[in-house]
Design a protein around this motif. Structure first.
Motif, PDB file in Angstrom:
ATOM      1  N   THR A 146     125.541  17.646   5.753  1.00  0.00           N
ATOM      2  CA  THR A 146     126.765  17.054   6.279  1.00  0.00           C
ATOM      3  C   THR A 146     126.700  16.997   7.804  1.00  0.00           C
ATOM      4  O   THR A 146     126.391  17.995   8.458  1.00  0.00           O
ATOM      5  CB  THR A 146     127.987  17.878   5.851  1.00  0.00           C
ATOM      6  N   VAL A 147     126.977  15.810   8.341  1.00  0.00           N
ATOM      7  CA  VAL A 147     126.955  15.613   9.783  1.00  0.00           C
ATOM      8  C   VAL A 147     128.389  15.437  10.280  1.00  0.00           C
ATOM      9  O   VAL A 147     129.135  14.608   9.739  1.00  0.00           O
ATOM     10  CB  VAL A 147     126.106  14.390  10.171  1.00  0.00           C
ATOM     11  N   ALA A 148     128.750  16.211  11.289  1.00  0.00           N
ATOM     12  CA  ALA A 148     130.076  16.092  11.898  1.00  0.00           C
ATOM     13  C   ALA A 148     129.912  15.995  13.401  1.00  0.00           C
ATOM     14  O   ALA A 148     129.119  16.730  13.994  1.00  0.00           O
ATOM     15  CB  ALA A 148     130.954  17.287  11.539  1.00  0.00           C
ATOM     16  N   ILE A 149     130.632  15.059  14.006  1.00  0.00           N
ATOM     17  CA  ILE A 149     130.651  14.923  15.465  1.00  0.00           C
ATOM     18  C   ILE A 149     132.094  15.078  15.911  1.00  0.00           C
ATOM     19  O   ILE A 149     132.973  14.349  15.445  1.00  0.00           O
ATOM     20  CB  ILE A 149     130.070  13.572  15.907  1.00  0.00           C
ATOM     21  N   ASP A 150     132.308  16.034  16.790  1.00  0.00           N
ATOM     22  CA  ASP A 150     133.667  16.396  17.217  1.00  0.00           C
ATOM     23  C   ASP A 150     134.526  16.721  16.004  1.00  0.00           C
ATOM     24  O   ASP A 150     135.703  16.344  15.922  1.00  0.00           O
ATOM     25  CB  ASP A 150     134.286  15.283  18.061  1.00  0.00           C
ATOM     26  N   ASN A 151     133.888  17.410  15.038  1.00  0.00           N
ATOM     27  CA  ASN A 151     134.550  17.901  13.829  1.00  0.00           C
ATOM     28  C   ASN A 151     135.071  16.789  12.927  1.00  0.00           C
ATOM     29  O   ASN A 151     135.915  17.041  12.060  1.00  0.00           O
ATOM     30  CB  ASN A 151     135.677  18.870  14.193  1.00  0.00           C
ATOM     31  N   ILE A 166     131.637   7.957  26.037  1.00  0.00           N
ATOM     32  CA  ILE A 166     130.840   8.685  27.016  1.00  0.00           C
ATOM     33  C   ILE A 166     131.482  10.051  27.261  1.00  0.00           C
ATOM     34  O   ILE A 166     132.692  10.214  27.192  1.00  0.00           O
ATOM     35  CB  ILE A 166     130.710   7.899  28.336  1.00  0.00           C
ATOM     36  N   GLY A 167     130.630  11.040  27.532  1.00  0.00           N
ATOM     37  CA  GLY A 167     131.119  12.395  27.727  1.00  0.00           C
ATOM     38  C   GLY A 167     130.343  13.370  26.862  1.00  0.00           C
ATOM     39  O   GLY A 167     129.265  13.071  26.342  1.00  0.00           O
ATOM     40  N   THR A 168     130.897  14.576  26.703  1.00  0.00           N
ATOM     41  CA  THR A 168     130.245  15.630  25.944  1.00  0.00           C
ATOM     42  C   THR A 168     130.859  15.740  24.560  1.00  0.00           C
ATOM     43  O   THR A 168     132.084  15.691  24.402  1.00  0.00           O
ATOM     44  CB  THR A 168     130.371  16.979  26.674  1.00  0.00           C
ATOM     45  N   HIS A 169     130.000  15.884  23.551  1.00  0.00           N
ATOM     46  CA  HIS A 169     130.443  15.932  22.153  1.00  0.00           C
ATOM     47  C   HIS A 169     129.804  17.117  21.443  1.00  0.00           C
ATOM     48  O   HIS A 169     128.688  17.534  21.791  1.00  0.00           O
ATOM     49  CB  HIS A 169     130.088  14.633  21.434  1.00  0.00           C
ATOM     50  N   LEU A 170     130.518  17.636  20.460  1.00  0.00           N
ATOM     51  CA  LEU A 170     130.031  18.736  19.641  1.00  0.00           C
ATOM     52  C   LEU A 170     129.442  18.173  18.357  1.00  0.00           C
ATOM     53  O   LEU A 170     130.137  17.521  17.577  1.00  0.00           O
ATOM     54  CB  LEU A 170     131.164  19.712  19.322  1.00  0.00           C
ATOM     55  N   PHE A 181     123.923  24.161  12.279  1.00  0.00           N
ATOM     56  CA  PHE A 181     123.308  23.730  13.531  1.00  0.00           C
ATOM     57  C   PHE A 181     124.395  23.175  14.432  1.00  0.00           C
ATOM     58  O   PHE A 181     125.141  22.270  14.037  1.00  0.00           O
ATOM     59  CB  PHE A 181     122.243  22.659  13.267  1.00  0.00           C
ATOM     60  N   ASP A 182     124.507  23.710  15.640  1.00  0.00           N
ATOM     61  CA  ASP A 182     125.497  23.260  16.608  1.00  0.00           C
ATOM     62  C   ASP A 182     124.800  22.851  17.888  1.00  0.00           C
ATOM     63  O   ASP A 182     123.823  23.484  18.318  1.00  0.00           O
ATOM     64  CB  ASP A 182     126.504  24.367  16.934  1.00  0.00           C
ATOM     65  N   ALA A 183     125.303  21.790  18.524  1.00  0.00           N
ATOM     66  CA  ALA A 183     124.754  21.354  19.815  1.00  0.00           C
ATOM     67  C   ALA A 183     125.829  20.612  20.585  1.00  0.00           C
ATOM     68  O   ALA A 183     126.587  19.815  20.005  1.00  0.00           O
ATOM     69  CB  ALA A 183     123.533  20.464  19.626  1.00  0.00           C
ATOM     70  N   ASN A 184     125.920  20.890  21.893  1.00  0.00           N
ATOM     71  CA  ASN A 184     126.755  20.101  22.789  1.00  0.00           C
ATOM     72  C   ASN A 184     125.897  18.995  23.384  1.00  0.00           C
ATOM     73  O   ASN A 184     124.872  19.265  24.002  1.00  0.00           O
ATOM     74  CB  ASN A 184     127.339  20.968  23.905  1.00  0.00           C
ATOM     75  N   VAL A 185     126.313  17.759  23.199  1.00  0.00           N
ATOM     76  CA  VAL A 185     125.507  16.607  23.583  1.00  0.00           C
ATOM     77  C   VAL A 185     126.299  15.763  24.573  1.00  0.00           C
ATOM     78  O   VAL A 185     127.447  15.396  24.305  1.00  0.00           O
ATOM     79  CB  VAL A 185     125.128  15.749  22.353  1.00  0.00           C
TER      80      VAL A 185
END
Length: 602
Positions: A146-151, A166-170, A181-185
């Protein structure tokens, strides 16, 4: 208040479309629980119109978040062109650029019969928003994860590149049997950022089993990410987790704690209820932990339904000062909380902050202009000379010829030296090697070139003896036998040096090296700066009392220590400074030793 695209005119047109039967030509966009024109009843139309008109009122008040909720609800009941367009405007005002772009693209795709002017406006918005989005591409994710971006769930891996603002995403990737797996992108305009996902098999964990008490099939949200539907069971890492259930409309549960223990099964039986309020929490930094009523619901953006009334919101992140706020949500309201945490001054830098400081140094080439204000005391050590006191007679006698009568004697003490004090200043251009704040260590080097001036006033001994030359009658001391008549003697009287008060102006050139030994505390650098410099100097004495009123000392040097607390990469602050400044003697000049302190601005 004037609204973009004439919202009141739009409302009139929408009403005409909805309630006069002209909506048959519209193609509904994919929205929750879409209602086709053929199936729409008068009650459905009335409900959609009520939400739309409420949204218009909120739009006029610039309550963008609340207006978006009402536009979305209207679209869910009965999709219309105006609700889609205005929802796009709300999303843009909220800086949710990727979602706004999706909405305007849906406007052109699902409502092809709109006017040329409206189409032109939508196309212009699409061009503007395209410059405000990028993409995130995931590589190496386990199939089916399962893939989640910004929950927000984006599907099961593998998935195509996801368009984001644009900006930072979880980014979170979850799969049963693996550690999350967690990453700030961080994504820039037009950039596709690739994220290499590596899921590690979960060697130790526990099982979590979730059911809805009445048997309803609803979505299961664990740690702020949708992972399936009830009944659900899976393996999670040992520790505290949060669970919420989300059903259709207002059905759901408030977040509940779910402790998972090693090799045990934790069973939760939750009952959905009507939750009449909505809360959206947008923390900064993006990876901050969010807790609602004491239950940690996950990291980053959180959106969920709650009971109306008071709730306790807590947000925290490593390296930041946590915050706790009470939020009161009225019945049927939608609240948004933008929570920006303050840096903890005792914490080390985050990578993002360290890189921002590093980039600032790069932008400025590591160089800066510095200056100092100082006060000092001077010790003057002069060379000792066999000074004479007395007189010498030279002349020529017709009977004996030339003669010299020396009546001088060495002066007692052979005094030398003195002291002074004053103020001064320095200005220098400094080039620093780049510190590395991302490691928390901040040793750096710098080279300096500059100049300055010191003005000192004091008392010191005049090294050179003075003399007075004249005829015997004028110079000879009383009681001295004068030379015979016709003698051509000349008498020179010597006297030892003496203390005089005078000004000294010192103008040095500074060529120096510094090393900063310290570390970063939060975004600030703290430590000691050790410096050594070659300082050739021009000295000027006023008034003239020596053999020279100005002389150049080519071999001066200075050693210094600066105590720095809280130096930033930008801006200048005053820090304490102590120094020793030495000018060796030139011929009969003094050795100047200056000891002092002051303030240095970096």
């Amino acid at each position: 208040m004037h609204r973009l695209f004439g919202v009141h005119l739009t409302a009139f047109l929408i009403c005409a479309v909805l309630f006069c039967g002209n909506a048959a030509a519209q193609t509904p966009d994919p929205a929750p629980a879409p209602t086709t024109t053929a199936d729409a009843t008068s009650e459905v139309r009335a409900d959609a119109r009520a939400h739309f008109e409420k949204a218009l009122s909120l739009f006029d008040e610039e309550a963008w978040d609340a207006a978006l909720v009402e536009f979305a609800r209207s679209r869910a009941i009965f999709p219309t062109r105006a609700a889609t367009k205005d929802a796009g405007f709300c999303l843009r005002k909220l800086h949710r650029f990727a979602e706004a772009l999706d909405m305007f693209e849906a406007l052109l795709r699902d409502f092809p019969t709109q006017s040329a002017d409206d189409r032109e406006v939508a196309e212009r918005e699409i061009r503007t928003l395209t410059a405000l989005v990028g993409r995130i591409e995931l590589t190496g994710a386990e199939p089916g994860a399962t893939v989640a971006i910004d929950n927000a769930a984006r599907g099961a891996a593998p998935i195509p590149a996801v368009r984001v603002s644009i900006g930072t995403h979880l980014v979170r990737v979850l799969k049963d049997g693996f550690a999350p797996f967690d990453a700030n992108v961080t994504v820039a305009s037009g950039q596709t950022t690739s994220v290499a996902v590596k899921l590690t098999p979960l060697m130790q964990g526990g099982r979590l089993k979730i059911v809805e008490q009445t048997g309803k099939v609803v979505d299961v949200i664990v740690d702020n990410v949708s992972i399936g539907k009830t009944p659900w069971e899976g393996t999670l890492p040992v520790g505290h987790h949060s669970v919420a259930l989300v059903g259709e409309g207002e059905l759901g549960t408030q977040p509940a704690a779910a402790p998972v223990r090693l090799d045990e099964v934790t069973a939760l039986s939750l009952a959905v209820e009507n939750l009449d309020a909505t809360l959206r929490v947008e923390p900064k930094p993006i990876g901050a932990s969010v807790a609602i009523d004491g239950v940690v619901v996950g990291r980053g953006l959180w959106v969920g339904r709650l009971r109306s009334g008071g709730h306790m919101l807590e947000v925290g992140a490593e390296g930041f000062l946590g915050t706790k706020r009470e939020v009161v949500i009225p019945h049927g309201a939608h609240e948004t909380m933008n929570v920006e945490l303050e840096r903890d001054p005792r914490a080390s830098l985050t990578f993002k902050e360290a890189e921002a400081i590093r980039q600032e140094w790069l932008r400025r080439g590591g160089s800066r202009l510095t200056w100092e204000a100082r006060g000092q005391g001077l010790i003057l050590l002069g060379p000792t000379h066999p000074l004479r006191a007395g007189y010498v007679v030279t002349g020529s006698d017709a009977r004996t010829g030339p003669y010299v009568r020396d009546a001088t004697a060495p002066s007692t003490g052979d005094l030398s030296g003195g002291g002074a004090g004053g103020v001064g200043g320095r200005i220098a251009y400094e080039y620093m090697s780049l510190p590395d704040p991302s490691t928390g260590k901040g040793t750096w080097h710098a080279f300096r070139i500059g100049s300055g001036a010191d003005l000192n006033f004091g008392e010191w001994f005049t090294v050179q003896s003075t003399s007075q030359t004249g005829s015997p009658a004028a110079i000879y001391p009383r009681g001295t036998t004068l030379p015979p008549a016709g003698d051509h003697a000349v008498v020179t009287r010597y006297r030892a040096g003496e203390f005089r008060t005078s000004w000294m102006v010192n103008v040095p050139v500074t060529l120096g090296y510094q090393i900063g030994i310290g570390s970063y505390k939060g975004p600030d650098w703290t430590g000691a700066v050790l410096g050594i410099a070659y300082t050739p100097s021009l000295n000027v004495l006023m008034p003239y009392q020596f053999d020279k009123s100005a002389y150049f000392v080519p071999w001066g040097f200075e050693a210094s220590v600066d105590i720095v607390k809280g130096m930033l990469s930008t801006g200048k602050q005053a820090f304490g400074k102590v120094f020793v400044y030495v000018l060796p003697p030139i011929k009969d000049s003094f050795t100047v030793v200056s000891i002092g302190g002051g303030a240095a601005w970096y």
